[in-house]
Design an enzyme around this catalytic site. Structure first.
Site, PDB file in Angstrom:
ATOM      1  N   ARG A  50       0.840  -1.196   0.000  1.00  0.00           N
ATOM      2  CA  ARG A  50       0.000   0.000   0.000  1.00  0.00           C
ATOM      3  C   ARG A  50       0.875   1.246   0.000  1.00  0.00           C
ATOM      4  O   ARG A  50       0.566   2.238  -0.644  1.00  0.00           O
ATOM      5  CB  ARG A  50      -0.936   0.016   1.217  1.00  0.00           C
ATOM      6  N   TYR A 102     -16.436  16.815 -15.606  1.00  0.00           N
ATOM      7  CA  TYR A 102     -16.938  15.441 -15.552  1.00  0.00           C
ATOM      8  C   TYR A 102     -17.955  15.315 -14.419  1.00  0.00           C
ATOM      9  O   TYR A 102     -17.749  15.837 -13.319  1.00  0.00           O
ATOM     10  CB  TYR A 102     -15.762  14.492 -15.360  1.00  0.00           C
TER      11      TYR A 102
END
Length: 387
Positions: A50, A102
């Site tokens: 991660r 968007y």
């Protein structure tokens, strides 16, 4: 590799043959954790995937080079990249957002972070006076897209970045529609450039991803911290696929642009269409700005069909090579209806104010034979005219 050309950097930046095997392609480091030589002593600073993964590291360096930045921070999606930028803020801060964005960007500001006390307002950033007037003493972030989605407004990045900096705010430029091959916002004064890697960077409609690129080390460290702490990181396989894709970005974009330019010219001759919007057309309101800050005009075209929803629906249903689907930037040509599909989350009155009506159709021109694409559009327009 900053002194090399774009094509060379696309293929080589951030990547070297694997020292253990000589493999020319960066391996897929499909691992969650890494052995430590002693507690807290890591091999090449890798401890947990991660936090960092060698395949992701190569990708981040590659795209940073293409954008003329120093640091890339990759995420699992484009909206995850957006969220990381907003995590730089605190309750009471204000974001100035360009009016045409968007639908997922608007949804993030309006439905997710707004309820946490991060305020935002929208302004037509093609109007610099209005943009300047919309700044407040709480504005900490100015977010723009150019070209915008879906009405393809072209915003003067250098001018808006200066307005942001004059007000003490960061400027973020979403460069998804242009790609690093056509436009580099960092060179024009933006502090952060954002991409939905799902689109042109990925280019094959087979992955979802996002990335931020910056020049400033302190800002990069803040974003790396968010990337690790929140954890919306891309999988190693997706990073590998993106590295495969950036190697051909320059070749693909040349074809996207040439097809779109030819199609846009052809569409202007069709009586079934009220308006064709393409930055490469001299009729585009910001054509001169596009010519100044872009190296090509992109593969996106927006048009308004006469006859409203019945005509546009019949047109969309009749296409055979253009596929009716959300997203854009793939090698295959796509078409969509913004009011029903990508921008359905935007309130109807706001859509209307932007011109996103029932006749508006957005084309993502792929890299097929241009003559075949025009023939497909022609038969679909003929079918719509008979509806």
């Amino acid at each position: 590799m900053s002194n090399h050309g774009f094509a060379t950097r696309a293929i080589h930046a951030g990547q070297a043959p694997d020292p253990s095997t000589g493999a020319i392609m960066t391996p897929i480091y499909q691992t969650s954790t890494y052995v430590q030589t002693s507690p807290g002593e890591f091999i090449q600073n890798y401890d947990y995937s991660r936090s960092a993964n060698p395949t992701r590291t190569a990708l981040e360096a590659n795209i940073a080079s293409l954008e003329g930045g120093k640091h890339g921070i990759a995420f699992a999606s484009g909206v995850a990249s957006l969220a990381a930028c907003i995590h730089l803020l605190k309750t009471g801060d204000h974001v100035l957002l360009c009016d045409d964005v968007y639908g997922g960007t608007f949804r993030m500001f309006n439905n997710v972070f707004n309820q946490l006390g991060i305020e935002f307002s929208r302004v037509d950033m093609t109007n610099l006076d209005a943009t300047r007037a919309a700044m407040t003493n709480k504005t900490k972030l100015v977010w723009l897209e150019t070209p915008t989605n879906p009405t393809l407004k072209v915003i003067d990045i250098a001018a808006v970045a200066q307005i942001a900096h004059d007000g003490g705010a960061l400027c973020v430029a979403d460069n998804t529609f242009a790609s690093p091959y056509l436009q580099n916002p960092l060179a024009l004064g933006a502090d952060i450039v954002s991409h939905s890697c799902t689109k042109y960077l990925g280019g094959h409609s087979d992955l979802v991803g996002g990335i931020l690129v910056v020049k400033n080390r302190e800002l990069a460290d803040r974003l790396y911290y968010v990337q690790n702490a929140v954890g919306a990181v891309p999988a190693p396989m997706d990073c590998f696929l993106l590295l495969r894709s950036t190697k051909t970005l320059h070749v693909r974009m040349d074809r996207h642009c040439s097809n779109a330019e030819t199609i846009a010219d052809w569409l202007t001759q069709r009586s079934e269409i009220d308006r064709v919007i393409y930055p490469g057309l001299e009729s585009h309101p910001q054509h001169n700005i596009a010519a100044k800050q872009m190296r090509g005009f992109g593969g996106m075209i927006t048009m308004t069909l006469k006859g409203g929803l019945p005509a546009s629906r019949k047109f969309l249903e009749s296409l055979k090579i253009f596929s009716l689907a959300e997203s854009l930037g793939g090698v295959e040509s796509l078409v969509e209806h913004p009011a029903i599909m990508t921008h359905a989350s935007v309130d109807a009155d706001k859509r209307a104010a932007l011109g996103i009506d029932d006749g508006l159709v957005r084309l993502s021109c792929g890299i097929e034979d241009g003559s075949d694409l025009i023939a497909d559009l022609e038969q679909a327009l003929d079918a719509a005219a008979k509806a």
